[in-house]
Design a protein around this motif. Structure first.
Motif, short mmCIF file in Angstrom:
data_model
loop_
_atom_site.label_atom_id
_atom_site.label_comp_id
_atom_site.label_asym_id
_atom_site.label_seq_id
_atom_site.Cartn_x
_atom_site.Cartn_y
_atom_site.Cartn_z
N GLN A 14 53.83 -15.85 48.38
CA GLN A 14 53.07 -14.75 47.75
C GLN A 14 53.05 -13.59 48.73
O GLN A 14 52.81 -13.78 49.92
CB GLN A 14 51.64 -15.20 47.44
CG GLN A 14 51.60 -16.22 46.32
CD GLN A 14 50.44 -17.17 46.48
OE1 GLN A 14 50.11 -17.58 47.59
NE2 GLN A 14 49.83 -17.52 45.38
N GLN A 52 51.39 -23.95 41.05
CA GLN A 52 52.83 -23.68 40.86
C GLN A 52 53.68 -24.86 41.32
O GLN A 52 54.76 -25.11 40.79
CB GLN A 52 53.25 -22.40 41.62
CG GLN A 52 52.74 -21.13 40.97
CD GLN A 52 52.97 -19.90 41.85
OE1 GLN A 52 52.95 -20.00 43.07
NE2 GLN A 52 53.14 -18.75 41.23
N THR A 78 57.14 -20.08 38.82
CA THR A 78 56.29 -18.94 39.20
C THR A 78 55.11 -18.85 38.23
O THR A 78 53.97 -18.65 38.63
CB THR A 78 57.10 -17.62 39.12
OG1 THR A 78 58.25 -17.76 39.93
CG2 THR A 78 56.26 -16.46 39.60
N THR A 79 55.41 -18.98 36.96
CA THR A 79 54.35 -18.92 35.96
C THR A 79 53.55 -20.21 35.98
O THR A 79 54.12 -21.30 35.95
CB THR A 79 54.95 -18.74 34.54
OG1 THR A 79 55.77 -17.60 34.55
CG2 THR A 79 53.86 -18.59 33.51
N PRO A 88 57.68 -12.91 33.50
CA PRO A 88 58.02 -14.13 34.24
C PRO A 88 59.07 -14.96 33.53
O PRO A 88 59.10 -15.05 32.31
CB PRO A 88 56.69 -14.87 34.29
CG PRO A 88 55.67 -13.82 34.12
CD PRO A 88 56.27 -12.81 33.20
N ILE A 109 46.62 -21.04 43.44
CA ILE A 109 47.77 -20.72 42.57
C ILE A 109 49.02 -21.47 43.06
O ILE A 109 49.77 -22.05 42.28
CB ILE A 109 48.03 -19.20 42.54
CG1 ILE A 109 46.90 -18.50 41.79
CG2 ILE A 109 49.38 -18.87 41.89
CD1 ILE A 109 46.87 -16.99 41.98
N ARG A 110 49.24 -21.46 44.37
CA ARG A 110 50.43 -22.15 44.90
C ARG A 110 50.39 -23.64 44.56
O ARG A 110 51.42 -24.24 44.25
CB ARG A 110 50.53 -21.95 46.42
CG ARG A 110 50.98 -20.59 46.85
CD ARG A 110 52.35 -20.19 46.30
NE ARG A 110 53.45 -20.91 46.92
CZ ARG A 110 54.55 -21.30 46.28
NH1 ARG A 110 54.70 -21.06 45.00
NH2 ARG A 110 55.50 -21.95 46.91
N HIS A 166 51.86 -14.15 38.01
CA HIS A 166 51.94 -15.61 37.88
C HIS A 166 51.39 -16.10 36.54
O HIS A 166 51.40 -17.29 36.27
CB HIS A 166 51.24 -16.31 39.06
CG HIS A 166 49.75 -16.23 39.01
ND1 HIS A 166 49.05 -15.16 39.51
CD2 HIS A 166 48.83 -17.07 38.50
CE1 HIS A 166 47.77 -15.36 39.31
NE2 HIS A 166 47.61 -16.51 38.71
N SER A 173 55.11 -10.68 44.51
CA SER A 173 53.94 -11.20 43.81
C SER A 173 52.68 -10.75 44.54
O SER A 173 52.76 -10.27 45.68
CB SER A 173 54.00 -12.73 43.76
OG SER A 173 53.99 -13.23 45.08
#
Ligand SMILES: Cc1cc2nc3c(=O)[nH]c(=O)nc-3n(C[C@H](O)[C@H](O)[C@H](O)COP(=O)(O)O)c2cc1C
Length: 425
Positions: A353, A273, A17-18, A12, A269-270, A383, A252
């Motif tokens: 994603q 991020q 993203t990470t 990454p 996760i989103r 991620h 991803s």
């Protein structure tokens, strides 16, 4: 026999993203991180490990973008170190053709190919804009079309140097006038694998003429199929075997115990991020205005994007939105229709994603893409750094192996062998 899926692992980069705030995320610069991801990829019998290139930290409103503060270490140095702790995994580095020089880069790549026993790969990019050129002596002096002229001549020059087997060379083209002795004997692959990333007409033509693989952004099934057909036809027009150019989108994935569980994780996760602050920063990249006074949980600004492209508040992301007003209109319509706040909208329109579900569902979908002509494989973008690939290798790879679409052991000696590419001349 079903078509084999190419798998690669993207370390990454310096962006959102990470999920850096996750307690499982580690360093972006310590060797342990690179080693962990590379060893995991090799355990999964992946084709190659992939590094992007960011030659300069992006700036926004005159400040370094907070997510970029981490920076990136030098690509070839990292790959050379990884050659010593891996045995079969390809080692691909993104290195631009606009600011580097053929003699220097061809030597480095041939050396990496020797040190790794034939595992070197070069992802040719032209660099997104003059901002990056300021880091180099000659500055950002080439426009978009000329960058592709230079890239084509650069690849041809590199291949001439590799073919010289350490001997004399003389290269004259519109961009280069160099002669001398190369000094590095022919490397195991003859020519390190050449990937290309760049999506315009010029980029696609460069790939169709000169590359062994494309790192693409086309990851939605239909869009990917259209891109795949377009590029493979270009390859045929250039008199090449369509199979000699592999198309590999960056994608991803999110795994869960059930599809619903995976969807919930993906949503979480989103949101990690895209923090409220990141949402505003990403909105500013389209609006080209200081929006720090806006509430990320509130509606989109009523004011229109600023169109002064010579004075963007974002340095290093030039050209990301060719038509700011049209994109803003699309975003407004979407926000209106779905009643989205700024943050919700940014979550929806950036960084989608791609594969979400149980390991079985994800394996099935990846396979469908490859068997139905959407791509030849995937560059997986996890991620989490560096452990983001662990679950994929433990849970999805065995299912792909059962399907007979990825290898269970390495058979080829070089990356070219593993990718099914002919040896460089
Ligand atoms: C999938 C993809 C990945 C890219 N990765 C990089 C990168 O790591 N570093 C970089 O400087 N440019 C990168 N680029 C940008 C290209 O170098 C190129 O400058 C840019 O896409 C503009 O060219 P185009 O109009 O042909 O797309 C990437 C482009 C694509 C499509």
């Amino acid at each position: 026999m079903p078509k084999q899926i190419i798998l690669a692992a993207h370390f990454p980069g310096v962006n959102n993203t990470t999920v850096w705030s996750d307690s499982r995320s580690g360093s972006q610069i310590e060797f342990d991180s690179f080693e962990h991801l590379a060893r995991t990829a090799e355990r999964g019998r992946f084709d190659f490990f992939f590094l992007a290139e960011g030659l300069r930290l992006r700036e926004q409103r005159g400040l370094i973008h907070d997510l970029d503060v981490v920076g990136r270490p030098d690509t070839l140095t990292v790959l050379a170190a990884l050659a010593a702790v891996t045995t079969h995994l390809g080692l691909a580095g993104t290195l631009n053709a606009t600011y580097h020089e053929p003699y220097e880069l061809a030597r480095q790549l041939a050396t990496l190919d020797h040190l790794s026993g034939g595992r070197a790969a070069w992802n040719v990019v032209t660099s997104p804009g003059a901002f990056f050129g300021e880091n180099f002596r000659r500055g950002g002096f080439l426009d978009h079309a000329d960058r592709y002229v230079r890239a084509a001549e650069f690849i041809e020059a590199a291949r001439t140097l590799w073919d010289s087997d350490g001997g004399d060379f003389s290269i004259t083209s519109s961009q280069f006038g160099i002669a001398g002795r190369f000094g590095v004997p022919r490397s195991p692959q003859g020519h390190p694998v050449v990937l290309q990333a760049g999506d315009s007409e010029g980029g696609r033509e460069l790939a169709a003429r000169h590359a062994d693989a494309i790192f693409s952004r086309h990851h939605q099934l239909e869009d990917a199929r259209v891109f795949y057909r377009d590029v493979k036809q270009r390859v045929i027009r250039h008199g090449r075997d369509p199979d000699s150019l592999k198309i590999i989108p960056g994608v991803s994935y999110v795994l869960g115990d059930s599809d619903a569980d995976a969807q919930e994780k993906a949503h979480h996760i989103r949101r990690q991020q895209v923090s409220p602050q990141t949402a505003i920063l990403l909105l500013e990249q389209l609006w080209n205005r200081d929006l720090s006074g806006y509430d990320a949980d509130g509606p989109l600004p009523e004011i229109d994007p600023r169109l002064d492209e010579d004075d963007t508040i974002i340095k290093g992301r030039a050209g990301m939105y060719p038509d700011r007003l049209a994109t803003a209109a699309e975003w407004r319509a979407l926000a209106e229709a779905k009643k989205l706040s700024i943050r919700d909208l940014i979550i929806e329109v950036t960084g989608r994603q791609n594969f979400i579900g149980t390991p079985a569902r994800v394996a099935e979908q990846l396979d469908e893409y490859v068997q139905t002509g959407a791509c030849d494989g995937f560059i997986l973008v996890p991620h989490l750094t560096p452990a983001g690939l662990d679950d994929f290798v433990d849970q999805v790879v065995p299912l792909l192996q059962e399907r007979g679409v990825v290898r269970t052991e390495y058979s080829g000696g070089t990356l070219r062998d593993n990718l099914g590419l002919a040896k460089g001349r």
